[in-house]
Design an enzyme around this catalytic site. Structure first.
Site, PDB file in Angstrom:
ATOM      1  N   CYS A 101       0.834  -1.203   0.000  1.00  0.00           N
ATOM      2  CA  CYS A 101       0.000   0.000   0.000  1.00  0.00           C
ATOM      3  C   CYS A 101       0.869   1.255   0.000  1.00  0.00           C
ATOM      4  O   CYS A 101       0.584   2.226  -0.707  1.00  0.00           O
ATOM      5  CB  CYS A 101      -0.930  -0.015   1.212  1.00  0.00           C
ATOM      6  N   CYS A 194      -6.742  -4.257   6.765  1.00  0.00           N
ATOM      7  CA  CYS A 194      -7.937  -3.416   6.723  1.00  0.00           C
ATOM      8  C   CYS A 194      -9.019  -3.971   5.817  1.00  0.00           C
ATOM      9  O   CYS A 194     -10.209  -3.728   6.038  1.00  0.00           O
ATOM     10  CB  CYS A 194      -7.570  -1.993   6.309  1.00  0.00           C
TER      11      CYS A 194
END
Length: 362
Positions: A101, A194
């Site tokens: 990410c 997440c």
């Protein structure tokens, strides 16, 4: 300087944005909407990328007194992080989605968009430092240091990055947030992946890849000790969840030594068989001096470091460990550090592709 502050909704990014504004920069806050369907992502304070996080980030921007926007980057996140995560497990590797990410979203897509809009830099709440020489260093708070997941950044990306929290401990950051009147001062840190709403990584991968039974094989004898429901449910070094029908002949615990997607085989063996003496990595990012170089290497997030001799190769990095490391999985990163008086400097990184047994390396 005109800067874009990436605000996740947590305490670190809020204080980082506040410090940047207080330093006199022209700061704009942005929250990244990463979920195609927010209802499938975590709610509450356990993760990140939630609807609550977006509201917390907006409230923090209001307190700081800076403009605030939400950028929809769900498609980029799904392709570069979620799909990559699934594909890596399907290939028998163990990825780090936070590292990906940072590489693909926060310091590629976001930074590129920020530069196109006329911003000079991107501010984040990572616990890491940038020296006057432009080199990435560990945070002073070693327990919260995030230089490992930032070591994939290129020099041109680091030139446009600002990490205001690298000289502070997490306790200092929380105390400062409280003084500044930021409601996220006591918000728990996020720890889980997440995009896996229930925290069940194996269940998530089962839904994505489907059940695919295969053998669990003893490395020494080739004997089939059990059956698994999908090789993607395992990682090197794992002991729990093997559910072996037959114990090994010596009665000792068995650990996952390797995963072979082509034959859908999980190979197990004793703990000492996990010891490696050489680690190979691809896709290198290197900021340091010519190799070979004596340094320390970190082989997993928040893991210990090992003294090593690191060499550049035609297509990557190789680290000869001075003492064995146990249970190192392909797909993680190898990050090389050199200690100096100002703190550990990141020399470079690569994605682990293979390891050699410690005995063979010796």
């Amino acid at each position: 300087m005109k800067v874009l502050a990436a605000m996740s909704g947590g305490v670190d990014s809020a204080v980082a944005a506040a410090r940047a504004a207080e330093a006199g920069h022209d700061v704009t806050g942005v929250h990244l909407a990463l979920a195609r369907n927010p209802q499938t992502y975590r709610t509450g304070a356990r993760g990140c990328c939630t609807l609550e996080d977006s509201r917390d980030a907006r409230r923090a921007a209001d307190v700081i007194g800076i403009p605030f926007y939400v950028w929809d980057m769900a498609d980029e996140f799904h392709e570069d992080v979620v799909d990559d995560f699934v594909a890596e497990y399907a290939a028998g590797r163990t990825p780090n989605p936070c590292l990906r990410c940072n590489e693909k979203i926060k310091f590629a897509a976001v930074l590129d968009r920020a530069m196109a809009l006329g911003f000079d830099a991107v501010v984040t709440g990572h616990h890491a430092r940038l020296g006057a020489d432009g080199l990435l260093r560990r945070s002073v708070d070693l327990a919260k240091d995030q230089s490992y997941v930032l070591a994939v950044l290129r020099e041109d990306q680091l030139r446009h990055a600002v990490f205001p929290l690298g000289d502070s401990t997490k306790e200092q950051v929380r105390a400062e947030a409280a003084v500044r009147g930021l409601a996220v001062a006591d918000k728990p840190d996020s720890h889980d992946i997440c995009f896996i709403a229930d925290g069940d990584t194996r269940g998530f991968l089962d839904r994505q890849l489907g059940a695919r039974p295969g053998p669990i094989v003893d490395a020494a004898t080739g004997e089939v000790l059990g059956e698994h429901g999908g090789a993607h449910g395992f990682t090197v070094g794992q002991r729990r969840g093997l559910d072996l029908r037959r114990p090994a002949a010596d009665g000792r615990p068995r650990y996952v030594l390797s995963i072979t997607p082509v034959t859908n085989t999980v190979t197990v063996g004793p703990a000492e068989a996990l010891d490696v003496g050489r680690v190979h990595g691809a896709r290198p990012i290197w900021h340091g001096e010519p190799t070979p170089v004596e340094c320390a290497v970190q082989l997993r997030a928040h893991g210990e470091t090992f003294p090593a001799t690191v060499r550049r190769t035609d297509d990557g990095l190789t680290a000869e460990l001075h003492r064995p490391a146990r249970g190192i999985a392909a797909g993680q990163a190898i990050v090389a550090y050199r200690a100096d008086e100002a703190g550990d400097i990141v020399l470079g990184s690569a994605t682990i592709t293979a390891t050699d047994r410690a005995v063979a390396a010796a």
